[in-house]
Design a protein around this motif. Structure first.
Motif, PDB file in Angstrom:
ATOM      1  N   ALA A  15      63.556  70.525  61.599  1.00 19.52           N
ATOM      2  CA  ALA A  15      62.610  69.506  61.006  1.00 19.52           C
ATOM      3  C   ALA A  15      61.924  68.693  62.044  1.00 19.52           C
ATOM      4  O   ALA A  15      60.977  68.105  61.962  1.00 19.52           O
ATOM      5  CB  ALA A  15      63.551  68.416  60.261  1.00 19.52           C
ATOM      6  N   THR A  16      62.767  68.530  63.213  1.00 20.33           N
ATOM      7  CA  THR A  16      62.346  67.788  64.604  1.00 20.33           C
ATOM      8  C   THR A  16      60.744  68.362  64.774  1.00 20.33           C
ATOM      9  O   THR A  16      59.986  67.683  65.129  1.00 20.33           O
ATOM     10  CB  THR A  16      63.135  67.713  65.646  1.00 20.33           C
ATOM     11  OG1 THR A  16      64.754  67.590  65.229  1.00 20.33           O
ATOM     12  CG2 THR A  16      62.798  66.699  66.546  1.00 20.33           C
ATOM     13  N   ALA A  17      60.926  69.981  64.844  1.00 20.11           N
ATOM     14  CA  ALA A  17      59.743  70.486  65.285  1.00 20.11           C
ATOM     15  C   ALA A  17      58.686  70.532  64.091  1.00 20.11           C
ATOM     16  O   ALA A  17      57.546  70.634  64.560  1.00 20.11           O
ATOM     17  CB  ALA A  17      60.118  71.898  65.798  1.00 20.11           C
TER      18      ALA A  17
ATOM     19  N   ALA B 136      67.065  60.002  65.138  1.00 19.86           N
ATOM     20  CA  ALA B 136      68.422  59.710  64.957  1.00 19.86           C
ATOM     21  C   ALA B 136      68.679  59.995  63.611  1.00 19.86           C
ATOM     22  O   ALA B 136      69.802  59.265  63.059  1.00 19.86           O
ATOM     23  CB  ALA B 136      68.561  58.194  65.112  1.00 19.86           C
ATOM     24  N   ALA B 137      68.350  61.199  63.052  1.00 18.66           N
ATOM     25  CA  ALA B 137      68.651  61.646  61.587  1.00 18.66           C
ATOM     26  C   ALA B 137      70.257  61.689  61.358  1.00 18.66           C
ATOM     27  O   ALA B 137      70.635  61.012  60.509  1.00 18.66           O
ATOM     28  CB  ALA B 137      68.277  63.223  61.579  1.00 18.66           C
ATOM     29  N   ALA B 138      71.226  61.972  62.363  1.00 22.28           N
ATOM     30  CA  ALA B 138      72.618  62.054  62.013  1.00 22.28           C
ATOM     31  C   ALA B 138      73.222  60.885  62.496  1.00 22.28           C
ATOM     32  O   ALA B 138      74.417  60.665  62.764  1.00 22.28           O
ATOM     33  CB  ALA B 138      73.155  63.447  62.521  1.00 22.28           C
TER      34      ALA B 138
ATOM     35  N   LEU C 244      69.513  59.869  55.584  1.00 22.80           N
ATOM     36  CA  LEU C 244      70.359  59.510  54.421  1.00 22.80           C
ATOM     37  C   LEU C 244      70.664  60.595  53.702  1.00 22.80           C
ATOM     38  O   LEU C 244      71.160  60.423  52.319  1.00 22.80           O
ATOM     39  CB  LEU C 244      69.764  58.215  53.461  1.00 22.80           C
ATOM     40  CG  LEU C 244      69.428  56.907  54.604  1.00 22.80           C
ATOM     41  CD1 LEU C 244      69.240  55.936  53.458  1.00 22.80           C
ATOM     42  CD2 LEU C 244      70.211  56.312  55.580  1.00 22.80           C
ATOM     43  N   HIS C 245      70.605  61.777  54.132  1.00 23.60           N
ATOM     44  CA  HIS C 245      70.796  62.774  53.237  1.00 23.60           C
ATOM     45  C   HIS C 245      72.541  62.933  53.044  1.00 23.60           C
ATOM     46  O   HIS C 245      72.920  62.297  53.497  1.00 23.60           O
ATOM     47  CB  HIS C 245      70.704  64.323  54.161  1.00 23.60           C
ATOM     48  CG  HIS C 245      70.682  65.648  53.547  1.00 23.60           C
ATOM     49  ND1 HIS C 245      71.609  66.387  53.741  1.00 23.60           N
ATOM     50  CD2 HIS C 245      70.043  66.155  52.727  1.00 23.60           C
ATOM     51  CE1 HIS C 245      71.799  67.356  52.994  1.00 23.60           C
ATOM     52  NE2 HIS C 245      70.890  67.553  52.402  1.00 23.60           N
ATOM     53  N   THR C 246      72.568  63.782  52.125  1.00 21.31           N
ATOM     54  CA  THR C 246      74.138  63.790  51.582  1.00 21.31           C
ATOM     55  C   THR C 246      74.918  64.294  52.758  1.00 21.31           C
ATOM     56  O   THR C 246      76.331  63.712  52.421  1.00 21.31           O
ATOM     57  CB  THR C 246      74.265  64.821  50.358  1.00 21.31           C
ATOM     58  OG1 THR C 246      75.485  64.668  49.828  1.00 21.31           O
ATOM     59  CG2 THR C 246      73.851  66.243  50.277  1.00 21.31           C
ATOM     60  N   THR C 247      74.750  65.065  53.681  1.00 25.32           N
ATOM     61  CA  THR C 247      75.938  65.406  54.798  1.00 25.32           C
ATOM     62  C   THR C 247      75.750  64.394  55.787  1.00 25.32           C
ATOM     63  O   THR C 247      76.516  64.645  56.918  1.00 25.32           O
ATOM     64  CB  THR C 247      75.294  66.773  55.073  1.00 25.32           C
ATOM     65  OG1 THR C 247      73.911  66.835  55.635  1.00 25.32           O
ATOM     66  CG2 THR C 247      75.543  67.852  54.229  1.00 25.32           C
ATOM     67  N   LYS C 248      74.909  63.232  55.790  1.00 27.00           N
ATOM     68  CA  LYS C 248      75.114  62.382  56.922  1.00 27.00           C
ATOM     69  C   LYS C 248      75.914  61.083  56.618  1.00 27.00           C
ATOM     70  O   LYS C 248      76.653  60.915  55.696  1.00 27.00           O
ATOM     71  CB  LYS C 248      73.434  61.795  57.162  1.00 27.00           C
ATOM     72  CG  LYS C 248      72.654  62.962  57.390  1.00 27.00           C
ATOM     73  CD  LYS C 248      72.783  63.558  58.786  1.00 27.00           C
ATOM     74  CE  LYS C 248      71.667  64.652  58.950  1.00 27.00           C
ATOM     75  NZ  LYS C 248      71.662  65.853  58.164  1.00 27.00           N
ATOM     76  N   SER C 249      75.985  60.384  57.812  1.00 27.75           N
ATOM     77  CA  SER C 249      76.878  59.202  57.726  1.00 27.75           C
ATOM     78  C   SER C 249      76.860  58.235  56.831  1.00 27.75           C
ATOM     79  O   SER C 249      77.832  57.456  56.411  1.00 27.75           O
ATOM     80  CB  SER C 249      76.985  58.761  59.112  1.00 27.75           C
ATOM     81  OG  SER C 249      76.266  57.667  59.275  1.00 27.75           O
TER      82      SER C 249
HETATM   83  C1  LIG Z   1      68.046  66.240  64.215  1.00 32.50           C
HETATM   84  C2  LIG Z   1      67.563  66.285  62.769  1.00 32.50           C
HETATM   85  N1  LIG Z   1      66.214  66.087  62.426  1.00 32.50           N
HETATM   86  C3  LIG Z   1      65.845  65.844  61.214  1.00 32.50           C
HETATM   87  C4  LIG Z   1      66.631  65.910  60.073  1.00 32.50           C
HETATM   88  C5  LIG Z   1      66.142  66.261  58.531  1.00 32.50           C
HETATM   89  O1  LIG Z   1      66.508  65.268  57.901  1.00 32.50           O
HETATM   90  P1  LIG Z   1      66.278  64.953  56.478  1.00 32.50           P
HETATM   91  O2  LIG Z   1      67.349  66.097  55.776  1.00 32.50           O
HETATM   92  O3  LIG Z   1      66.762  63.679  55.812  1.00 32.50           O
HETATM   93  O4  LIG Z   1      64.981  65.331  56.122  1.00 32.50           O
HETATM   94  C6  LIG Z   1      67.723  66.533  60.293  1.00 32.50           C
HETATM   95  C7  LIG Z   1      68.878  67.135  59.103  1.00 32.50           C
HETATM   96  O5  LIG Z   1      69.957  67.459  59.396  1.00 32.50           O
HETATM   97  C8  LIG Z   1      68.630  66.793  61.477  1.00 32.50           C
HETATM   98  O6  LIG Z   1      69.775  67.188  61.920  1.00 32.50           O
END
Ligand SMILES: Cc1ncc(COP(=O)(O)O)c(C=O)c1O
Length: 388
Positions: free
Chosen positions: A95-97, A166-168, A186-191
């Motif tokens: 997703a970063t890219a 700073a996704a995670a 704030l995805h379900t797998t995040k802190s």
């Molecule tokens: C480094 C990084 N950037 C972006 C994301 C994307 O986050 P989101 O699922 O909230 O779009 C993630 C998701 O795991 C990630 O690890």
């Protein structure tokens, strides 16, 4: 005798989400006012809590539907010329890219530090000497926080905008009294899990408000603006956080401290147990200059080489322990991205992509599961090392 085929799998992750009972009072509040989205009272309450934590004005941050949209809209809000080159680490989530490409720019893939697994200001400075770079998008890898004072200095020295993915890293990555822009998931797998969601924090003048407007189709909602409220000010998207997600975020926020402490302790214990069992032949992500992760959500081990990684991976598979090659293959090795990216030399990222393995990590892991992971990783890594 129990055969492996009868053993239940040890899952990789188990989300740490609030229960329906905990959510109910918040959902009732939402339903009572019939406000389900569009910056309703729960989103406002969540943003107020975030503004207090970051000691910022409320317009310096905004919730969004997810971090991917947050990154894309921040890049749009920076108003860089189309086709700008954005430096980011080769070792990150896709997703970063994809956010960079979807914002109309070109990712330039850089190496990461061999120990913290992060793109550092030093690596970015070296990249800027090799080619034109227009902005930098470092990643708080697996939640490890960046030193914001160092990135602020980089911004001042080079004039380039820096946005931290700073996704995670919610709860670990702070501004540390510096200027900066942070995008959290704030995805379900995040802190801080809200199911889906994101948070953009920025001291850059006007950026938070611009991202908020872009998240609402680009429609002007500011009565003080030159154009009427309701007029289309920009080509935005729909990336608003719903009240349902804000409700989950608010409950998660109440429990964050306690959950973060449990996960820090669990991660330290697991690392110690695996190290003891394996005779300290394994490596782990080193703490960065901005301190430790406060609420780890993953556990990644680094094996001495690719063969050892494959041996451990297979042994885990046989013992019904789920593993994952996080952030692999590297972005430059993905067909869809290859055409879109420029890549610098990335020896540390290549090494990580050959040796890193994600192990199960979740609150509620049982003693039997812990023991199974320790035994299998220790036995397989010892066997791999003895073959050398
Ligand atoms: C480094 C990084 N950037 C972006 C994301 C994307 O986050 P989101 O699922 O909230 O779009 C993630 C998701 O795991 C990630 O690890």
């Amino acid at each position: 005798m129990t055969t492996n085929q009868e053993l239940p799998w040890v899952p990789l992750l188990v989300p740490d989400m609030p229960s329906p009972q905990e959510l109910l009072p918040w959902l009732e509040r939402m339903h009572a006012v019939r406000h389900y989205s569009n910056f309703g009272p729960l989103v406002q309450e969540l943003e107020k809590a975030f503004a207090q934590q970051f000691a910022l004005e409320s317009e310096q941050l905004t919730t969004v539907a997810n971090a991917t949209q947050g990154l894309e809209l921040v890049l749009q809000a920076l108003d860089l010329p189309t086709g700008s080159r954005i430096l980011l680490p080769a070792f990150t989530f896709v997703a970063t890219a994809t956010a960079v490409v979807r914002a109309g720019h070109q990712p330039v893939l850089a190496d990461v530090d061999a120990h913290t697994w992060m793109l550092t200001p030093e690596i970015a400075r070296a990249a800027c000497e090799c080619m034109r770079i227009d902005a930098v998008l470092p990643v708080a890898t697996f939640g490890m926080p960046h030193d914001m004072r160092a990135w602020q200095q980089f911004e001042r020295d080079t004039g380039l905008a820096v946005v931290i993915d700073a996704a995670a890293a919610y709860g670990s990555q702070w501004l540390q009294g510096a200027e900066g822009t942070l995008v959290f998931s704030l995805h379900t797998t995040k802190s801080l899990p809200a199911g889906e969601g994101g948070l953009v924090v920025s001291t850059r003048p006007g950026l938070g408000a611009k991202v908020r407007q872009l998240s609402n189709f680009g429609i002007n909602l500011d009565p003080g603006a030159a154009m009427p409220v309701g007029a289309l000010a920009d080509l935005g998207s729909n990336a608003k956080m719903s009240e349902y997600h804000a409700a989950i975020g608010l409950v998660s926020l109440q429990k964050w401290e306690q959950h973060a402490h449990k996960r820090r302790t669990l991660q330290a214990d697991l690392i110690r147990e695996i190290c003891l069992a394996s005779g300290h032949s394994l490596a782990w992500q080193a703490q960065g200059p901005a301190g430790p992760q406060m609420a780890p959500t993953l556990l990644c081990v680094q094996l001495p080489d690719a063969a050892a990684r494959t041996t451990v991976e297979r042994a885990c598979q046989e013992a019904r322990i789920m593993t994952r090659r996080w952030y692999q293959p590297l972005l430059q090795h993905m067909d869809v991205l290859q055409q879109q990216c420029l890549s610098l030399d990335t020896p540390n990222a290549v090494q990580l992509a050959q040796t890193l393995l994600g192990l199960p990590f979740f609150w509620g892991i049982t003693l039997e599961q812990r023991q199974r992971i320790c035994d299998v990783v220790a036995r397989a890594s010892a066997a791999a090392c003895s073959l050398k």
